[in-house]
Scaffold this active site. Structure first.
Site, PDB file in Angstrom:
ATOM      1  CG  HIS A   1     -13.104  -2.364  -4.205  1.00  0.00           C
ATOM      2  ND1 HIS A   1     -12.544  -3.613  -4.090  1.00  0.00           N
ATOM      3  CD2 HIS A   1     -12.288  -1.652  -5.017  1.00  0.00           C
ATOM      4  CE1 HIS A   1     -11.422  -3.658  -4.789  1.00  0.00           C
ATOM      5  NE2 HIS A   1     -11.237  -2.476  -5.373  1.00  0.00           N
TER       6      HIS A   1
ATOM      7  CG  HIS B   1      -7.332   2.200 -11.077  1.00  0.00           C
ATOM      8  ND1 HIS B   1      -8.667   1.890 -10.896  1.00  0.00           N
ATOM      9  CD2 HIS B   1      -6.689   1.615 -10.034  1.00  0.00           C
ATOM     10  CE1 HIS B   1      -8.811   1.178  -9.797  1.00  0.00           C
ATOM     11  NE2 HIS B   1      -7.626   0.978  -9.255  1.00  0.00           N
TER      12      HIS B   1
END
Ligand code: ZN
Ligand code: FE
Length: 259
Positions: free
Chosen positions: A171, A56
């Site tokens: 993450h 993204h």
């Protein structure tokens, strides 16, 4: 054989590095910073970077794309419906892309952003998913652009993949996600066990990824919205009887935003 390693970036991002050792070629996923990839290539001068995959448009995922493409000539593949720097291949959901000889399915997984995509292959010994900021270990991305309904559908789709699928998200949020998961389901022993394990790993400054879809089904509240324990907790907090998994998901995501 493809080996997958994490190149840490910024404070909590991982740039996934796919290595085809036999042919000394590699690919990266979401290089938000060029520097760690550049350093790896410097340390491995025989290797070529063939592909850059992007999930993204957020800066911490695309910040290094243009420089790496200029320096290496790697092909950039990213979501068709977002602005991705130096993109060569625009991928919509349902498309496939071949990387280091492996064919990946492209899933449209809107929610965190509207054009977010995920990459999945079952051509490895165990299936592999690059989920970006959609499915995290024990959590999910914030809803910056999409609706709760969109994100919930995206997560349910990923949760339906084979249980042994290795989940590579972007993450290191696992510890804080599990603290929230435990607040949602204090009696869930899988969450308690995972939190203990992740606390140990982080104490040694080690990575908590990849996860697996099977472990996510047991410990990730955002794909457990049909569980009575999750629904009851959310009903209690909202002081209402939420009638759909979508409504439970939306309430959970709002709660987590303030947790
Ligand atoms: Zn993001
Ligand atoms: Fe991110």
């Amino acid at each position: 054989m493809i080996q997958i390693d994490a190149l840490p970036a910024f404070s909590d991002n991982y740039i996934w590095l796919l290595q085809d050792t036999a042919k000394r070629r590699c690919a990266v996923v979401d290089p938000g910073d060029a520097a760690p990839v550049r350093q790896w290539l410097r340390d491995h001068p025989q290797w070529t970077l063939e592909d850059i995959l992007v999930t993204h448009h957020h800066q911490d995922h695309v910040g290094g794309v243009e420089a790496l493409r200029n320096e290496t000539g790697a092909r950039v593949s990213g979501p068709a419906n977002e602005r991705i720097p130096a993109r060569d291949l625009a991928l919509a959901g349902g498309r496939q892309v071949t990387v280091l000889g492996l064919t990946f399915d492209v899933f449209a997984v809107p929610g965190h952003t509207l054009g977010h995509i995920a990459f999945y292959t079952a051509q490895t010994p165990t299936p592999v998913l690059f989920s970006g900021d959609t499915l995290f270990a024990a959590g999910c991305g914030r809803l910056f652009e999409g609706t709760p309904e969109q994100m919930h559908a995206s997560l349910e789709r990923l949760a339906a993949l084979p249980g042994n699928t290795q989940v590579y998200c972007a993450h290191e949020y696992t510890m804080s996600n599990l603290r929230f998961a435990q607040a949602v389901e204090p009696e869930n022993t899988d969450i308690a066990a995972r939190l203990a394990e992740v606390t140990r790993l982080r104490g040694e400054n080690r990575i908590t990824l990849p996860s697996t879809i099977a472990l996510e089904r047991l410990t990730n509240p955002f794909i457990r919205t049909s569980e009575t324990s999750v629904k009851q907790k959310v009903d209690e907090r909202e002081d209402a009887a939420l009638d759909s998994p979508n409504a439970v998901f939306a309430a959970l995501r709002r709660w987590k935003d303030r947790f």
